[in-house]
Motif scaffolding. Sequence first.
Motif, PDB file in Angstrom:
ATOM      1  N   LEU A  38       0.985  -1.354   0.041  1.00 57.88           N
ATOM      2  CA  LEU A  38      -0.249  -0.053   0.083  1.00 57.88           C
ATOM      3  C   LEU A  38       0.884   1.351   0.032  1.00 57.88           C
ATOM      4  N   ALA A  39       0.693   2.349  -0.948  1.00 62.20           N
ATOM      5  CA  ALA A  39       1.552   3.229  -1.123  1.00 62.20           C
ATOM      6  C   ALA A  39       0.559   4.579  -0.984  1.00 62.20           C
ATOM      7  N   TYR A  40       1.047   5.651  -0.255  1.00 64.04           N
ATOM      8  CA  TYR A  40       0.296   6.740   0.110  1.00 64.04           C
ATOM      9  C   TYR A  40       1.336   8.134   0.350  1.00 64.04           C
ATOM     10  N   ASP A  41       0.632   8.973   0.254  1.00 63.21           N
ATOM     11  CA  ASP A  41       1.701  10.237   0.571  1.00 63.21           C
ATOM     12  C   ASP A  41       1.381  10.763   2.146  1.00 63.21           C
ATOM     13  N   GLY A  42       2.361  11.355   2.908  1.00 63.48           N
ATOM     14  CA  GLY A  42       2.174  11.643   4.041  1.00 63.48           C
ATOM     15  C   GLY A  42       3.245  12.699   4.384  1.00 63.48           C
ATOM     16  N   TYR A  43       3.500  12.877   5.665  1.00 66.59           N
ATOM     17  CA  TYR A  43       4.715  13.755   6.365  1.00 66.59           C
ATOM     18  C   TYR A  43       5.312  12.693   7.211  1.00 66.59           C
ATOM     19  N   LEU A  44       6.822  13.256   7.263  1.00 63.98           N
ATOM     20  CA  LEU A  44       7.562  12.446   8.146  1.00 63.98           C
ATOM     21  C   LEU A  44       8.339  13.570   8.794  1.00 63.98           C
ATOM     22  N   ASP A  68       7.609  15.952   3.533  1.00 65.75           N
ATOM     23  CA  ASP A  68       6.693  15.448   2.592  1.00 65.75           C
ATOM     24  C   ASP A  68       7.386  14.212   2.659  1.00 65.75           C
ATOM     25  N   ALA A  69       6.616  12.791   2.396  1.00 65.90           N
ATOM     26  CA  ALA A  69       7.243  11.369   2.323  1.00 65.90           C
ATOM     27  C   ALA A  69       6.284  10.769   1.783  1.00 65.90           C
ATOM     28  N   VAL A  70       6.566   9.773   1.074  1.00 67.24           N
ATOM     29  CA  VAL A  70       5.885   8.654   0.575  1.00 67.24           C
ATOM     30  C   VAL A  70       6.184   7.443   1.557  1.00 67.24           C
ATOM     31  N   ALA A  75       9.520   4.708   4.225  1.00 66.47           N
ATOM     32  CA  ALA A  75       9.167   5.905   3.974  1.00 66.47           C
ATOM     33  C   ALA A  75      10.296   6.612   3.187  1.00 66.47           C
ATOM     34  N   GLN A  76      10.114   7.471   2.269  1.00 67.62           N
ATOM     35  CA  GLN A  76      10.959   8.191   1.626  1.00 67.62           C
ATOM     36  C   GLN A  76      10.762   9.547   1.530  1.00 67.62           C
ATOM     37  N   ARG A  77      11.456  10.323   2.170  1.00 69.57           N
ATOM     38  CA  ARG A  77      11.295  11.916   2.277  1.00 69.57           C
ATOM     39  C   ARG A  77      11.610  12.282   0.778  1.00 69.57           C
TER      40      ARG A  77
END
Length: 155
Positions: free
Chosen positions: A78-84, A92-94, A110-112
Amino acid sequence: MRVTAWTELDEATQELSWQVLDHAVDSLAGGGPLTPFAVVVQRGEKTLHRFADETLEEGVAAARAFLGGHPGAEAAALAYDGYLTREGVRTDAVYVEVHRRGRPTAGCLAQRYAPGAPPELIGNATDCGDLPPLLGKAGPPTGTAAPRKRWLFRR
């Protein structure tokens, strides 16, 4: 090395998480938001399902419900956009959650990134630790899934 659900996954499932992370980052290249999506591995084939909803949270919830009610899946991501937030700085992070059926927990990467077209990646992907499993939950799928398509990854 710290032992987490991700580090304990088999090589094929770890590779799935990297492929999904690459696709998610590529999807941001146009500068728009990332529509949450799931990749299901069933009988060795990967299929992609997108979950466009009113809000990101509703899309992610619909994807989780879909995966939880998918009895034939061997593995899923499951992939989604978010924050780290790291060292007090929010970026922003995926996020990519990945689960192999039968495992007690899901792994997470997570990839920033800095938004842009294309986005600028910040550092390396981070192991987010253990999360609840994606597969095997009770409940029928809900939300709006795009039509099923066969999805092949590029190398």
